[in-house]
Motif scaffolding. Structure first.
Motif, short mmCIF file in Angstrom:
data_model
loop_
_atom_site.label_atom_id
_atom_site.label_comp_id
_atom_site.label_asym_id
_atom_site.label_seq_id
_atom_site.Cartn_x
_atom_site.Cartn_y
_atom_site.Cartn_z
N VAL A 16 54.69 72.13 28.65
CA VAL A 16 53.41 72.70 29.10
C VAL A 16 52.90 71.93 30.31
CG1 VAL A 16 50.97 72.99 28.50
CG2 VAL A 16 52.74 73.62 26.83
N ALA A 17 52.89 70.60 30.21
CA ALA A 17 52.34 69.78 31.31
C ALA A 17 53.15 69.97 32.59
CB ALA A 17 52.32 68.31 30.91
N GLY A 18 54.46 70.10 32.46
CA GLY A 18 55.31 70.29 33.64
C GLY A 18 54.98 71.60 34.34
N VAL B 18 59.31 67.19 31.86
CA VAL B 18 58.18 67.57 32.74
C VAL B 18 58.72 67.99 34.11
CG1 VAL B 18 56.19 66.66 34.01
CG2 VAL B 18 56.46 66.11 31.59
N GLY B 19 59.59 67.17 34.68
CA GLY B 19 60.11 67.43 36.03
C GLY B 19 60.87 68.74 36.10
N THR B 20 61.66 69.02 35.09
CA THR B 20 62.46 70.26 35.09
C THR B 20 61.55 71.49 35.02
OG1 THR B 20 64.25 69.08 34.01
CG2 THR B 20 64.32 71.49 33.88
N VAL C 177 57.88 60.60 35.78
CA VAL C 177 58.88 59.63 35.31
C VAL C 177 58.48 59.09 33.94
CG1 VAL C 177 59.52 58.88 37.63
CG2 VAL C 177 57.76 57.64 36.39
N LEU C 178 59.48 58.65 33.20
CA LEU C 178 59.21 57.99 31.92
C LEU C 178 60.30 56.96 31.66
CD1 LEU C 178 57.62 57.84 29.20
CD2 LEU C 178 59.24 59.48 28.29
N VAL C 179 59.87 55.76 31.35
CA VAL C 179 60.77 54.75 30.80
C VAL C 179 60.31 54.60 29.35
CG1 VAL C 179 61.54 52.36 30.93
CG2 VAL C 179 60.97 53.61 33.03
N ALA D 18 54.64 53.34 32.80
CA ALA D 18 55.36 54.06 33.86
C ALA D 18 55.64 53.13 35.03
CB ALA D 18 54.54 55.26 34.32
N PRO D 19 56.84 53.20 35.64
CA PRO D 19 57.10 52.34 36.81
C PRO D 19 56.24 52.78 37.98
CG PRO D 19 58.91 53.91 36.48
CD PRO D 19 57.97 54.09 35.32
N ASN D 20 55.77 51.80 38.72
CA ASN D 20 54.93 52.08 39.87
C ASN D 20 55.81 52.43 41.07
OD1 ASN D 20 52.53 50.38 41.87
ND2 ASN D 20 52.31 52.30 40.81
N ASP E 277 49.74 63.33 38.97
CA ASP E 277 50.49 62.27 38.27
C ASP E 277 50.47 62.56 36.76
OD1 ASP E 277 51.91 60.07 37.58
OD2 ASP E 277 50.73 58.65 38.75
N VAL E 278 51.47 63.34 36.32
CA VAL E 278 51.53 63.72 34.90
C VAL E 278 51.77 62.48 34.03
CG1 VAL E 278 52.66 65.26 33.23
CG2 VAL E 278 52.49 65.95 35.62
N ALA E 279 52.46 61.50 34.59
CA ALA E 279 52.79 60.29 33.84
C ALA E 279 51.58 59.37 33.62
CB ALA E 279 53.90 59.52 34.54
N ILE E 280 50.40 59.87 33.93
CA ILE E 280 49.18 59.05 33.79
C ILE E 280 48.96 58.58 32.36
CG2 ILE E 280 47.64 61.07 33.47
CD1 ILE E 280 46.80 57.81 35.37
N ASP E 281 49.48 59.34 31.37
CA ASP E 281 49.28 58.89 29.98
C ASP E 281 50.06 57.61 29.70
OD1 ASP E 281 51.71 60.22 30.14
OD2 ASP E 281 51.59 61.00 28.10
N GLN E 282 51.01 57.27 30.57
CA GLN E 282 51.73 55.98 30.45
C GLN E 282 51.32 55.06 31.59
OE1 GLN E 282 53.81 55.38 27.88
NE2 GLN E 282 53.72 57.45 27.05
N CYS F 160 44.83 63.60 37.84
CA CYS F 160 45.46 62.69 36.86
C CYS F 160 44.88 62.92 35.46
CB CYS F 160 45.25 61.23 37.26
SG CYS F 160 45.82 60.82 38.92
N VAL F 161 44.89 64.16 35.00
CA VAL F 161 44.33 64.46 33.68
C VAL F 161 45.32 63.99 32.60
CG1 VAL F 161 43.60 66.31 32.12
CG2 VAL F 161 42.93 66.36 34.54
N ALA F 162 44.80 63.20 31.67
CA ALA F 162 45.69 62.56 30.69
C ALA F 162 46.12 63.51 29.57
CB ALA F 162 45.01 61.33 30.11
N ASN F 163 45.34 64.56 29.32
CA ASN F 163 45.73 65.52 28.27
C ASN F 163 45.80 66.93 28.86
OD1 ASN F 163 42.94 65.71 28.58
ND2 ASN F 163 42.64 66.47 26.51
N MET F 164 46.73 67.12 29.78
CA MET F 164 46.84 68.39 30.49
C MET F 164 46.99 69.60 29.55
SD MET F 164 49.16 67.22 33.73
CE MET F 164 49.25 68.84 34.47
#
Ligand SMILES: NC(=O)c1ccc[n+]([C@@H]2O[C@H](COP(=O)([O-])OP(=O)(O)OC[C@H]3O[C@@H](n4cnc5c(N)ncnc54)[C@H](O)[C@@H]3O)[C@@H](O)[C@H]2O)c1
Length: 373
Positions: free
Chosen positions: A136-138, A179-181, A239-241, A246-248, A266-271, A297-301
């Motif tokens: 959904v977020a992607g 998300v990216g796909t 991105v996700l590790v 999340a890596p900067n 920035d979907v990765a904002i939750d990390q 940068c919404v954390a709960n898209m």
């Protein structure tokens, strides 16, 4: 089993933990379902639909917490909810304990079974109750990015699909996972030029095979990121590790490479976000400006598209709710290691090692608790 579904109380949360059809299936299985009046309204499911499905509708959440053997929710229990959890009660929802010590110790003190959507695993090494929300977020990231590229919102005034005689917009996606796909499919479908960066070459290979011609894949390194930042109208951070911040990938000074009034989602904002300049925002106040770049940068898209998100979430959670109701978490965990991974707290005992480590708490072994049960 008596299964209860309260209305979500977290700000801006309009999803619900069970659809009427979920109540119907559980009632047919021989269980009782009670839901709080209005719990489904935010996702378009009225009380009457729950009643028609065989559920009982009650006015107050307190009655759900008081009576239910298992409570099925969406978001982590809020302080007023934690106070109502009963000893031995099963709570099946997202918890994200590592991010919240008070929630963790609160659920331990209440003596509940905390069964977390986000740590249930599958044979492919995935997190099947988390994946639909990433999907959904992607997809939403492109929809939101397209909107904020509009001039009245502060964007560059670029239409992602272009028109005959005008080139389409450029979308850069950092991270080619779930998300990216999904973001790439959406952006490509709109007709944008898309570039996806990832550090996993195998993943890039697969993406290259499955994506349409207007999506290109490039190995992610600082030079590739800088070059593409200068090219992009819209940049999506995906991105996700696993289990890490999340890596900067983009520093504040890198924003200078970007075109004025381009947009970052920035979907990765939750990390923590993959832009140095990212800070979590809400649906009510989703964007802000840094050095002339629009940041979303919404954390709960997924909360913005609550109906789609509720359906996507409950499609994957209902089969597990049925199994828990049929067997109870102890027997189910003893038979299914993927389900066992979902149990973070067992009758008040913390059994998830990363959560224990995050908060400096001691961790019990679920196996030994199950053997002793
Ligand atoms: N804001 C929201 O509402 C929301 C909703 C759902 C998911 N998310 C978040 O979106 C992020 C992505 O989730 P996902 O499900 O797509 O994860 P995923 O594991 O499927 O994909 C992450 C990808 O990032 C890649 N990656 C890791 N380090 C990288 C680097 N340095 N450069 C480029 N690529 C790199 C990985 O190889 C992987 O392909 C997570 O932080 C997740 O929590 C946010």
């Amino acid at each position: 089993m008596l299964i209860g579904v309260p209305t979500e109380v977290k700000t801006d949360e309009h999803r619900v933990g069970m659809r009427p059809v979920g109540a119907e299936v559980l009632v047919k299985d021989g269980h009782q379902v009670i839901v709080q009046s209005g719990c489904g309204i935010g996702s378009g499911f009225p009380d009457e639909a729950y009643v028609a499905a065989g559920a009982q509708v009650v006015a107050e959440a307190s009655e759900i917490w008081e009576r239910a053997d298992m409570v099925v929710k969406v978001k982590e229990p809020q302080p007023a909810e934690i106070a109502q959890i009963r000893n031995g009660q099963y709570v099946f929802t997202y918890f994200h304990f590592a991010a919240d010590k008070e929630l963790t110790t609160g659920c331990m003190e209440r003596g509940c079974w905390a069964i977390a959507y986000e740590t249930l695993t599958d044979d492919q090494g995935g997190l099947p109750l988390l994946t639909p929300m990433s999907e959904v977020a992607g997809k939403l990231s492109v929809q939101e990015g397209a909107k904020y590229l509009e001039r009245p919102f502060g964007g560059r005034g670029v239409l992602l699909g272009g028109v005959p005689g005008v080139e389409p917009g450029h979308v850069l996606i950092l991270g080619g996972g779930v998300v990216g796909t999904c973001a790439a499919w959406m952006a490509a479908g709109l007709g944008a030029e898309v570039v996806m960066l990832d550090i996993n070459v195998e993943r890039l290979r697969r993406l290259d095979e499955m994506m349409p011609a207007n999506v290109r894949t490039i190995y992610s390194d600082p030079e590739a990121i800088r070059e593409r930042l200068a090219w992009a109208d819209l940049v999506i951070g995906a991105v996700l590790v696993p289990a890490a911040k999340a890596p900067n990938l983009v520093s504040r000074s890198d924003l200078a490479f970007m075109r004025p009034a381009s947009v970052v989602v920035d979907v990765a904002i939750d990390q923590g976000g993959c832009f140095e300049t990212a800070r979590a925002t809400t649906h009510r106040d989703p964007i802000y400006d840094v050095d002339g770049i629009v940041h979303y940068c919404v954390a709960n898209m997924p909360g913005a598209v609550s109906r789609t998100s509720t359906i996507a979430l409950t499609n994957v959670t209902l089969p597990w709710a049925r199994k828990i109701a049929a067997m109870g978490p102890e027997a189910l965990a003893a038979n299914d290691p993927h389900f066992a991974n979902a149990i973070n707290i067992a009758g008040g005992r913390l059994v998830n090692a990363p959560v224990a480590e995050a908060h400096g708490l001691s961790c019990d072994s679920l196996d030994s608790l199950l053997v002793n049960a």
